[in-house]
Design a protein around this motif. Sequence first.
Motif, PDB file in Angstrom:
ATOM      1  N   ALA A 420       0.831  -1.208   0.000  1.00  0.00           N
ATOM      2  CA  ALA A 420       0.000   0.000   0.000  1.00  0.00           C
ATOM      3  C   ALA A 420       0.867   1.261   0.000  1.00  0.00           C
ATOM      4  N   ARG A 421       1.908   1.275   0.818  1.00  0.00           N
ATOM      5  CA  ARG A 421       2.774   2.459   0.879  1.00  0.00           C
ATOM      6  C   ARG A 421       3.599   2.614  -0.395  1.00  0.00           C
ATOM      7  N   ASP A 422       4.102   1.522  -0.911  1.00  0.00           N
ATOM      8  CA  ASP A 422       4.941   1.599  -2.112  1.00  0.00           C
ATOM      9  C   ASP A 422       4.176   2.128  -3.318  1.00  0.00           C
ATOM     10  N   HIS A 423       2.848   1.965  -3.315  1.00  0.00           N
ATOM     11  CA  HIS A 423       2.042   2.398  -4.468  1.00  0.00           C
ATOM     12  C   HIS A 423       1.218   3.655  -4.180  1.00  0.00           C
ATOM     13  N   GLY A 424       1.530   4.354  -3.108  1.00  0.00           N
ATOM     14  CA  GLY A 424       0.847   5.618  -2.808  1.00  0.00           C
ATOM     15  C   GLY A 424      -0.558   5.470  -2.284  1.00  0.00           C
ATOM     16  N   LEU A 425      -0.918   4.260  -1.847  1.00  0.00           N
ATOM     17  CA  LEU A 425      -2.272   4.014  -1.339  1.00  0.00           C
ATOM     18  C   LEU A 425      -2.402   4.352   0.136  1.00  0.00           C
ATOM     19  N   LEU A 426      -1.300   4.458   0.814  1.00  0.00           N
ATOM     20  CA  LEU A 426      -1.302   4.759   2.239  1.00  0.00           C
ATOM     21  C   LEU A 426      -0.368   5.930   2.460  1.00  0.00           C
ATOM     22  N   ASN A 427      -0.944   7.057   2.835  1.00  0.00           N
ATOM     23  CA  ASN A 427      -0.193   8.303   2.971  1.00  0.00           C
ATOM     24  C   ASN A 427      -0.574   8.956   4.289  1.00  0.00           C
ATOM     25  N   ASP A 428       0.355   8.988   5.222  1.00  0.00           N
ATOM     26  CA  ASP A 428       0.068   9.538   6.548  1.00  0.00           C
ATOM     27  C   ASP A 428      -0.167  11.048   6.519  1.00  0.00           C
ATOM     28  N   GLY A 429       0.160  11.693   5.391  1.00  0.00           N
ATOM     29  CA  GLY A 429       0.038  13.141   5.322  1.00  0.00           C
ATOM     30  C   GLY A 429      -1.311  13.648   4.841  1.00  0.00           C
ATOM     31  N   VAL A 430      -2.261  12.740   4.551  1.00  0.00           N
ATOM     32  CA  VAL A 430      -3.579  13.188   4.099  1.00  0.00           C
ATOM     33  C   VAL A 430      -4.301  13.855   5.260  1.00  0.00           C
ATOM     34  N   SER A 431      -4.789  15.058   5.043  1.00  0.00           N
ATOM     35  CA  SER A 431      -5.390  15.850   6.127  1.00  0.00           C
ATOM     36  C   SER A 431      -6.793  15.359   6.475  1.00  0.00           C
ATOM     37  N   PRO A 432      -7.234  15.662   7.704  1.00  0.00           N
ATOM     38  CA  PRO A 432      -8.630  15.357   8.052  1.00  0.00           C
ATOM     39  C   PRO A 432      -9.618  16.013   7.102  1.00  0.00           C
ATOM     40  N   GLN A 433      -9.287  17.224   6.624  1.00  0.00           N
ATOM     41  CA  GLN A 433     -10.201  17.911   5.713  1.00  0.00           C
ATOM     42  C   GLN A 433     -10.363  17.152   4.397  1.00  0.00           C
ATOM     43  N   ARG A 434      -9.256  16.660   3.859  1.00  0.00           N
ATOM     44  CA  ARG A 434      -9.333  15.930   2.593  1.00  0.00           C
ATOM     45  C   ARG A 434     -10.123  14.634   2.768  1.00  0.00           C
ATOM     46  N   LYS A 435      -9.937  13.982   3.921  1.00  0.00           N
ATOM     47  CA  LYS A 435     -10.651  12.736   4.177  1.00  0.00           C
ATOM     48  C   LYS A 435     -12.149  12.958   4.330  1.00  0.00           C
ATOM     49  N   ASN A 436     -12.554  14.167   4.679  1.00  0.00           N
ATOM     50  CA  ASN A 436     -13.974  14.461   4.895  1.00  0.00           C
ATOM     51  C   ASN A 436     -14.568  15.314   3.784  1.00  0.00           C
ATOM     52  N   SER A 437     -13.975  15.215   2.595  1.00  0.00           N
ATOM     53  CA  SER A 437     -14.468  15.939   1.425  1.00  0.00           C
ATOM     54  C   SER A 437     -14.800  14.928   0.325  1.00  0.00           C
ATOM     55  N   MET A 438     -15.789  15.262  -0.474  1.00  0.00           N
ATOM     56  CA  MET A 438     -16.265  14.301  -1.470  1.00  0.00           C
ATOM     57  C   MET A 438     -16.910  15.041  -2.636  1.00  0.00           C
ATOM     58  N   ALA A 439     -16.841  14.424  -3.816  1.00  0.00           N
ATOM     59  CA  ALA A 439     -17.460  15.024  -5.001  1.00  0.00           C
ATOM     60  C   ALA A 439     -18.021  13.936  -5.904  1.00  0.00           C
ATOM     61  N   CYS A 440     -18.987  14.312  -6.727  1.00  0.00           N
ATOM     62  CA  CYS A 440     -19.487  13.410  -7.765  1.00  0.00           C
ATOM     63  C   CYS A 440     -18.550  13.488  -8.969  1.00  0.00           C
ATOM     64  N   VAL A 441     -18.845  12.739 -10.023  1.00  0.00           N
ATOM     65  CA  VAL A 441     -17.974  12.697 -11.196  1.00  0.00           C
ATOM     66  C   VAL A 441     -18.028  13.996 -11.995  1.00  0.00           C
ATOM     67  N   ALA A 442     -19.225  14.433 -12.366  1.00  0.00           N
ATOM     68  CA  ALA A 442     -19.437  15.643 -13.176  1.00  0.00           C
ATOM     69  C   ALA A 442     -18.658  15.569 -14.497  1.00  0.00           C
ATOM     70  N   PHE A 443     -18.019  16.673 -14.903  1.00  0.00           N
ATOM     71  CA  PHE A 443     -17.294  16.712 -16.179  1.00  0.00           C
ATOM     72  C   PHE A 443     -16.080  15.777 -16.139  1.00  0.00           C
ATOM     73  N   PRO A 444     -15.701  15.194 -17.274  1.00  0.00           N
ATOM     74  CA  PRO A 444     -16.220  15.429 -18.621  1.00  0.00           C
ATOM     75  C   PRO A 444     -17.304  14.432 -19.048  1.00  0.00           C
ATOM     76  N   THR A 445     -17.651  13.456 -18.197  1.00  0.00           N
ATOM     77  CA  THR A 445     -18.505  12.372 -18.684  1.00  0.00           C
ATOM     78  C   THR A 445     -19.979  12.525 -18.360  1.00  0.00           C
ATOM     79  N   CYS A 446     -20.342  13.133 -17.218  1.00  0.00           N
ATOM     80  CA  CYS A 446     -21.751  13.170 -16.836  1.00  0.00           C
ATOM     81  C   CYS A 446     -22.524  14.157 -17.695  1.00  0.00           C
ATOM     82  N   PRO A 447     -23.578  13.711 -18.359  1.00  0.00           N
ATOM     83  CA  PRO A 447     -24.337  14.616 -19.234  1.00  0.00           C
ATOM     84  C   PRO A 447     -25.145  15.662 -18.471  1.00  0.00           C
TER      85      PRO A 447
END
Length: 576
Positions: A420-447
């Motif tokens: 996980a660490r070797d492939h960037g899947l586990l990063n201790d530096g991800v902030s609480p704010q980033r972990k609690n933020s979310m978005a839908c797909v939107a552009f470029p694919t969603c009509p």
Amino acid sequence: MTDPIQVTGPLIVEGKLADNERLKDESDYLRGTIADDLKDRVTGGFTADNFQLIRVHGMYQQDDRDIRAERQKQKLEPLHNVMLRARMPGGIITTEQWLGIDAFAQEHTSYGSIRLTTRQTFQFHGVLKPKIKLMHQTLNKYGLDSLATAGDVNRNVLCTSNPIESELHQEAYEWSKKISEHLLPKSRAYAEIWLDEERVETTEGEVIEPILGKTYLPRKFKTTVVIPPKNDIDVHANDLNFVAIAENGKLVGFNLLVGGGLAMTHGDKSTYPRRADDFGFLPLDKTLAVAEAVVTTQRDWGNRVNRKNAKTKYTLDRVGINTFKAEVEKRAGLTFEKSRPYEFTSRGDSFGWVEGIDNKHHLTLFIENGRILDYPGAPLKTGIAEIAKVHKGDFRMTANQNLIIAGVAEEDKETIEKLARDHGLLNDGVSPQRKNSMACVAFPTCPLAMAEAERYLPGLVTNVEAILTKYNISDESIILRVTGCPNGCGRAMLAEIGLVGKGPGKYNMHLGGNLAGTRIPKMYKENLGEQDILTEIDALVSQWVDQRQSNEAFGDFVIRTGIIAEVKVSKRDFHD
């Protein structure tokens, strides 16, 4: 949390039926002429009614909107492709299945990615028509399908991802599968079209769809199974929710919540997001009967004239909660007991390692926007595939677009973590704010997208992180969500700050959701540009830091101080 407004209106909405009702009635139980369209190589898209019908088969026709104008100049049709959403009740996928979908995404999609979604499943994006049948047959090879993940049916059933209380989770997960299977369309159209199953003619008088009916549901329908105290699947975004009630670690029944939903239409005050109502407690042996009763009541009473008011939430507000509840009791053959006590205390995912009661370990990986792809310096997709090759447990997709490596033995932890660490899947530096933020797909694919969401979120979060650092609260966070349109896929209408796309670079800002996910936010400012959004967030965070009570969350603060009014009853308060 019963809505105090008890409006009693007509059980059936009279008027000219929406055209989707004609489409479903004439579809020959979801078959349409999809098979003929597949053979047509003149166009990369689906025609007429099939454009809508393929949704019940789990697909949306899309095109790359980034190149749409250029193709028009060249007198070419849009670059049609489909997005497929798999049916994965509870989000659990085996490592063998993962490697199968990973290979298909790499070889046969335009983007090469796997997208984890807020519906606790995965999506393929950019599948061209010649590969569509292969896609379904590949899913089938691995014991998967995409039946009823879109359209006017009950969609993928969510279940709390809880890997800690393993026995309780297993029981709840099994119910999510049973509910999903019970409410699926019974038509064999999916197998006939995509898997080459031979059609068997029905006998005269046979009821093909005993639960959904010939014209299926008036609108999309969403169901969840949730294990308190985690509300990690956002029950109030869904039509039907089974809240697990346990005694001595064993599941004894469910509290039922009905009528949640987040979609709305800009400028139409008859539409609004709404939280679900508590109907009461039911024993386990009534679970499927109650699920069927809610679905059939909505089937019979839902608005088939105006699709914007066709969801269960509007049916409850039109006929009255007590009337709807009484009909469900009648059809299911029970009387709801008083709801058993429970509390939601959080709804995010628990990142990093946790140990379950079965002495197995579980590693939750943060996947920004749920987009699994190999990035420079962070080959996420390759990393998960490498883990799948050696992992002895399974994977769990969460409703927050993240991935859990579940059921890891003590002796395998070191190997899994290193990969996980070797492939960037586990990063201790991800902030609480980033972990609690979310978005839908939107552009470029969603009509339907009016503004950016997935591509906008990372930079927006970086700027919000800077604001929190400016006020010395970088270890805290605000539940922040962005959607490219008001349809609700990113669940912005349950956020402390929810941004809803209004046009290119423009968003409506909503404030006032809470940490438990039990409160709808209200519009604060309309049609803000990206710099205006940051200016507003900066000013609001400044006030929060200066005036907050002890450990007061942002959403609670803006309500208490009157910055925004609380939405107690959506029909009355949301647009007021």
